[in-house]
Write a protein that holds these residues in place. Sequence first.
Motif, PDB file in Angstrom:
ATOM      1  N   THR A  88      43.126  28.870  42.391  1.00 41.27           N
ATOM      2  CA  THR A  88      43.804  29.478  43.529  1.00 41.27           C
ATOM      3  C   THR A  88      44.065  30.950  43.235  1.00 41.27           C
ATOM      4  O   THR A  88      44.058  31.382  42.080  1.00 41.27           O
ATOM      5  CB  THR A  88      45.124  28.742  43.849  1.00 41.27           C
ATOM      6  OG1 THR A  88      45.586  29.143  45.141  1.00 41.27           O
ATOM      7  CG2 THR A  88      46.189  29.008  42.807  1.00 41.27           C
ATOM      8  N   GLY A  89      44.254  31.727  44.295  1.00 42.71           N
ATOM      9  CA  GLY A  89      44.491  33.158  44.139  1.00 42.71           C
ATOM     10  C   GLY A  89      43.273  33.930  43.697  1.00 42.71           C
ATOM     11  O   GLY A  89      43.394  35.013  43.126  1.00 42.71           O
ATOM     12  N   GLN A  90      42.091  33.412  43.995  1.00 44.60           N
ATOM     13  CA  GLN A  90      40.867  34.040  43.526  1.00 44.60           C
ATOM     14  C   GLN A  90      40.134  34.761  44.658  1.00 44.60           C
ATOM     15  O   GLN A  90      40.129  34.312  45.800  1.00 44.60           O
ATOM     16  CB  GLN A  90      39.931  32.990  42.928  1.00 44.60           C
ATOM     17  CG  GLN A  90      40.540  32.208  41.781  1.00 44.60           C
ATOM     18  CD  GLN A  90      40.992  33.104  40.651  1.00 44.60           C
ATOM     19  OE1 GLN A  90      40.206  33.877  40.092  1.00 44.60           O
ATOM     20  NE2 GLN A  90      42.278  33.032  40.313  1.00 44.60           N
ATOM     21  N   PHE A  91      39.513  35.889  44.301  1.00 44.42           N
ATOM     22  CA  PHE A  91      38.525  36.523  45.162  1.00 44.42           C
ATOM     23  C   PHE A  91      37.185  36.388  44.459  1.00 44.42           C
ATOM     24  O   PHE A  91      37.050  36.778  43.299  1.00 44.42           O
ATOM     25  CB  PHE A  91      38.815  37.994  45.417  1.00 44.42           C
ATOM     26  CG  PHE A  91      37.626  38.724  45.961  1.00 44.42           C
ATOM     27  CD1 PHE A  91      37.256  38.563  47.300  1.00 44.42           C
ATOM     28  CD2 PHE A  91      36.824  39.506  45.153  1.00 44.42           C
ATOM     29  CE1 PHE A  91      36.127  39.195  47.804  1.00 44.42           C
ATOM     30  CE2 PHE A  91      35.687  40.147  45.653  1.00 44.42           C
ATOM     31  CZ  PHE A  91      35.347  39.991  46.983  1.00 44.42           C
ATOM     32  N   VAL A  92      36.205  35.835  45.149  1.00 42.39           N
ATOM     33  CA  VAL A  92      34.855  35.670  44.579  1.00 42.39           C
ATOM     34  C   VAL A  92      33.875  36.399  45.477  1.00 42.39           C
ATOM     35  O   VAL A  92      33.855  36.205  46.694  1.00 42.39           O
ATOM     36  CB  VAL A  92      34.475  34.180  44.484  1.00 42.39           C
ATOM     37  CG1 VAL A  92      33.098  34.032  43.865  1.00 42.39           C
ATOM     38  CG2 VAL A  92      35.514  33.417  43.673  1.00 42.39           C
ATOM     39  N   ALA A  93      33.061  37.247  44.859  1.00 40.54           N
ATOM     40  CA  ALA A  93      32.004  37.947  45.610  1.00 40.54           C
ATOM     41  C   ALA A  93      30.741  37.123  45.618  1.00 40.54           C
ATOM     42  O   ALA A  93      30.353  36.551  44.601  1.00 40.54           O
ATOM     43  CB  ALA A  93      31.738  39.310  44.977  1.00 40.54           C
TER      44      ALA A  93
END
Length: 251
Positions: free
Chosen positions: A240-245
């Motif tokens: 959780t709390g992740q940004f994935v490109a």
Amino acid sequence: MSNARTATRRIAIISDAARYVGPNLARLLAASGHDLVVGDPAAGVVDALNAAGAAVEVVEGTTDLSKPDASERLVKAAIDRFGRVDSATAFTGRIVVGKFLKSSLDDMQAALTGCMEAPYNFLRAVVPVMAEQGGGQVLVFTSAAGARTTPGAPLYSAARAGANHLVKNVADEVAKRGVQVNALGTNFMDFPEFLAANRVTDDESRARVEAMVPMGRLGTLDELAHFSMAFVDGTSTFATGQFVAFAGGWA
């Protein structure tokens, strides 16, 4: 809907089932045991979801999530029909291009409305319900532009970065409630709107755009849908709390 059915099938919201990866993701969720609330589905999508065994609730007029009532109506439809929300996926953003030195406050406001207000409205509608339930998964589609400087679109890039950080902050606030909130940012995807925006009309212009991608090609909506599933299908509940490109190495 019977209690037995609701006990065995998860409930997923897809804010836009007409464009981008919405239809692809909805089909995968239906096939994996989800009933769905879908916004503005394209022709044939509901039939495909029903054929996969899903019960489907349609909500019209939800494409523009900068309008607060759009997200609220999606959540209300899920609660009224199914009694809960297990996962919710939002597609947000408005592309604003142009150099910073030639920009205006109106340009900045347009970027903030599409890229910050829209995800805020969705999160504000969905997250409290999941927090009260004691669990759920939220995935907000943003842009890989929010992870790096983007010449020609500085306001858009900055607003997307703000949305990514909003997701991280919301996730931190509700992690103890069992709610996952993550962001997935794309670029260089092979779909009509991207091709048109980048003036891809033939093999030569496609090669020009593909040369910007470290992997040397555009991403497909099918592989994006499969990648997204881990964030919304209940099989992976510890991130959780992740940004994935998702941009072929561009970000």
